[in-house]
Motif scaffolding. Structure first.
Motif, PDB file in Angstrom:
ATOM      1  N   UNK A  86       0.829  -1.203   0.000  1.00  0.00           N
ATOM      2  CA  UNK A  86       0.000   0.000   0.000  1.00  0.00           C
ATOM      3  C   UNK A  86       0.867   1.258   0.000  1.00  0.00           C
ATOM      4  N   UNK A  87       1.943   1.221   0.736  1.00  0.00           N
ATOM      5  CA  UNK A  87       2.847   2.366   0.822  1.00  0.00           C
ATOM      6  C   UNK A  87       3.325   2.818  -0.555  1.00  0.00           C
ATOM      7  N   UNK A  88       3.508   1.870  -1.462  1.00  0.00           N
ATOM      8  CA  UNK A  88       4.074   2.178  -2.771  1.00  0.00           C
ATOM      9  C   UNK A  88       3.019   2.398  -3.853  1.00  0.00           C
ATOM     10  N   UNK A  89       1.760   2.285  -3.496  1.00  0.00           N
ATOM     11  CA  UNK A  89       0.688   2.427  -4.474  1.00  0.00           C
ATOM     12  C   UNK A  89       0.244   3.881  -4.565  1.00  0.00           C
ATOM     13  N   UNK A  90       0.416   4.532  -5.692  1.00  0.00           N
ATOM     14  CA  UNK A  90       0.040   5.943  -5.816  1.00  0.00           C
ATOM     15  C   UNK A  90      -1.446   6.154  -5.559  1.00  0.00           C
ATOM     16  N   UNK A  91      -1.782   7.257  -4.941  1.00  0.00           N
ATOM     17  CA  UNK A  91      -3.181   7.554  -4.677  1.00  0.00           C
ATOM     18  C   UNK A  91      -3.971   7.670  -5.979  1.00  0.00           C
ATOM     19  N   UNK A  92      -3.342   8.117  -7.049  1.00  0.00           N
ATOM     20  CA  UNK A  92      -4.042   8.197  -8.332  1.00  0.00           C
ATOM     21  C   UNK A  92      -4.489   6.808  -8.787  1.00  0.00           C
ATOM     22  N   UNK A  93      -3.656   5.810  -8.491  1.00  0.00           N
ATOM     23  CA  UNK A  93      -3.981   4.438  -8.862  1.00  0.00           C
ATOM     24  C   UNK A  93      -5.089   3.886  -7.964  1.00  0.00           C
ATOM     25  N   UNK A  94      -5.038   4.205  -6.702  1.00  0.00           N
ATOM     26  CA  UNK A  94      -6.079   3.766  -5.766  1.00  0.00           C
ATOM     27  C   UNK A  94      -7.430   4.345  -6.178  1.00  0.00           C
ATOM     28  N   UNK A  95      -7.431   5.608  -6.576  1.00  0.00           N
ATOM     29  CA  UNK A  95      -8.675   6.223  -7.032  1.00  0.00           C
ATOM     30  C   UNK A  95      -9.208   5.526  -8.278  1.00  0.00           C
ATOM     31  N   UNK A  96      -8.305   5.108  -9.155  1.00  0.00           N
ATOM     32  CA  UNK A  96      -8.710   4.376 -10.358  1.00  0.00           C
ATOM     33  C   UNK A  96      -9.390   3.060  -9.986  1.00  0.00           C
ATOM     34  N   UNK A  97      -8.853   2.368  -8.993  1.00  0.00           N
ATOM     35  CA  UNK A  97      -9.442   1.116  -8.542  1.00  0.00           C
ATOM     36  C   UNK A  97     -10.843   1.354  -7.981  1.00  0.00           C
ATOM     37  N   UNK A  98     -10.998   2.385  -7.175  1.00  0.00           N
ATOM     38  CA  UNK A  98     -12.308   2.679  -6.602  1.00  0.00           C
ATOM     39  C   UNK A  98     -13.299   3.137  -7.672  1.00  0.00           C
ATOM     40  N   UNK A  99     -12.834   3.871  -8.668  1.00  0.00           N
ATOM     41  CA  UNK A  99     -13.732   4.308  -9.736  1.00  0.00           C
ATOM     42  C   UNK A  99     -14.360   3.107 -10.436  1.00  0.00           C
ATOM     43  N   UNK A 100     -13.577   2.075 -10.686  1.00  0.00           N
ATOM     44  CA  UNK A 100     -14.081   0.894 -11.382  1.00  0.00           C
ATOM     45  C   UNK A 100     -14.830  -0.050 -10.449  1.00  0.00           C
ATOM     46  N   UNK A 101     -14.231  -0.372  -9.319  1.00  0.00           N
ATOM     47  CA  UNK A 101     -14.768  -1.423  -8.456  1.00  0.00           C
ATOM     48  C   UNK A 101     -15.895  -0.972  -7.546  1.00  0.00           C
ATOM     49  N   UNK A 102     -15.913   0.301  -7.206  1.00  0.00           N
ATOM     50  CA  UNK A 102     -16.893   0.789  -6.239  1.00  0.00           C
ATOM     51  C   UNK A 102     -17.875   1.760  -6.878  1.00  0.00           C
ATOM     52  N   UNK A 103     -17.373   2.888  -7.358  1.00  0.00           N
ATOM     53  CA  UNK A 103     -18.263   3.894  -7.914  1.00  0.00           C
ATOM     54  C   UNK A 103     -18.901   3.412  -9.218  1.00  0.00           C
ATOM     55  N   UNK A 104     -18.197   2.592  -9.983  1.00  0.00           N
ATOM     56  CA  UNK A 104     -18.772   2.044 -11.205  1.00  0.00           C
ATOM     57  C   UNK A 104     -19.965   1.155 -10.915  1.00  0.00           C
ATOM     58  N   UNK A 105     -19.844   0.323  -9.878  1.00  0.00           N
ATOM     59  CA  UNK A 105     -20.962  -0.535  -9.466  1.00  0.00           C
ATOM     60  C   UNK A 105     -22.142   0.315  -9.013  1.00  0.00           C
ATOM     61  N   UNK A 106     -21.858   1.310  -8.187  1.00  0.00           N
ATOM     62  CA  UNK A 106     -22.935   2.176  -7.697  1.00  0.00           C
ATOM     63  C   UNK A 106     -23.643   2.890  -8.841  1.00  0.00           C
ATOM     64  N   UNK A 107     -22.872   3.365  -9.818  1.00  0.00           N
ATOM     65  CA  UNK A 107     -23.464   4.072 -10.951  1.00  0.00           C
ATOM     66  C   UNK A 107     -24.343   3.146 -11.787  1.00  0.00           C
TER      67      UNK A 107
END
Length: 247
Positions: A84-105
């Motif tokens: 997690x320490x090495x994972x850029x926040x931009x990449x984490x946001x990309x994961x949430x956009x697809x896996x979380x917000x995409x499902x909600x949408x």
């Protein structure tokens, strides 16, 4: 004839689920970001649609073309493995956009028609990491855990309208393209201080004691989609079932 719309059908669970529903006589709307011929049987009951779950205009266009939807299967998503320490926040946001917000949408887009008919089922596909979080997948696990809570709450909210909401929790399938849609090599997300910790974990990934087959997941999604009971969670695959029982 019932209609199912499935996201993320270019490979893995989504592709196998589309094949399974078609074999059962359903009309299948198979969606993916980049549709291509040859993935599914040529049939008047199958339609391939372009759909990016991170784009609301793309979602709206696909829902309009699909017509009445009896079952929505939210399968599309991306994985990420690394410290997690090495994972850029931009990449984490990309994961949430697809896996979380995409499902909600997707759910938000399909609710009105299901509510108007007072019928329909939403199946959200998460992961066995929600049953037993694994190391080196903190962002991915968080994105899937969010959908677990979202789905549990939504099931109560939509029950009054006759809409069922289900969770399918697949186990580990080496054949899936986990993390294939990301643009950062795994090696870049394992800095030197984590190397000794990560080595045995990746070795275990390569030789898992139990694995999940793609048809295990397709059959479980089919079961969830057709189950009229109030059951919420459906672990898929022997490893996921074992984790659910242990928990």
């Amino acid at each position: 004839m019932k209609t199912v719309l499935i996201t993320g059908c270019s490979s893995g669970y989504g592709l196998e689920t589309a094949r399974h529903f078609h074999a059962q006589g359903w009309r299948v709307i198979a969606t993916m970001r980049n549709p291509r011929d040859g993935l599914l049987p040529v049939s008047e009951r199958i339609r391939l649609l372009q759909l990016d779950v991170t784009s609301e205009p793309s979602i709206a266009a696909a829902i309009e073309v699909a017509g009445p939807i009896d079952v929505l299967v939210n399968n599309a998503g991306i994985g990420v493995v690394g410290a997690f320490e090495a994972t850029p926040m931009s990449h984490i946001r990309k994961v949430f956009e697809a896996n979380t917000f995409g499902v909600m949408a997707m759910v938000q887009a399909v609710i009105p028609q299901m509510r108007a008919r007072r019928a329909g089922t939403v199946v959200n596909v998460t992961s066995s990491v929600t049953l037993a979080p694994m190391p080196l997948a903190a962002a991915y696990t968080a994105s899937k855990q969010a959908i677990e809570g979202f789905t549990g709450s939504l099931a109560h909210e939509l029950d009054v309208f006759g809409i069922r909401v289900k969770l399918v929790e697949p186990g580990y399938a080496p054949t899936t393209r986990f993390a294939a849609n990301t643009d950062i090599p795994v090696a870049d997300l394992i800095p030197e201080p984590y190397a000794d910790f990560a080595g045995p974990i990746f070795a275990e990934f390569a030789r898992p004691a139990q694995t999940t087959r793609e048809n295990d997941v397709a059959e479980t999604i089919w079961l969830a989609a057709n189950d009229t009971s109030s059951r919420l969670r459906y672990p898929a695959g022997p490893d996921a079932v074992a984790l659910a029982r242990a928990g």
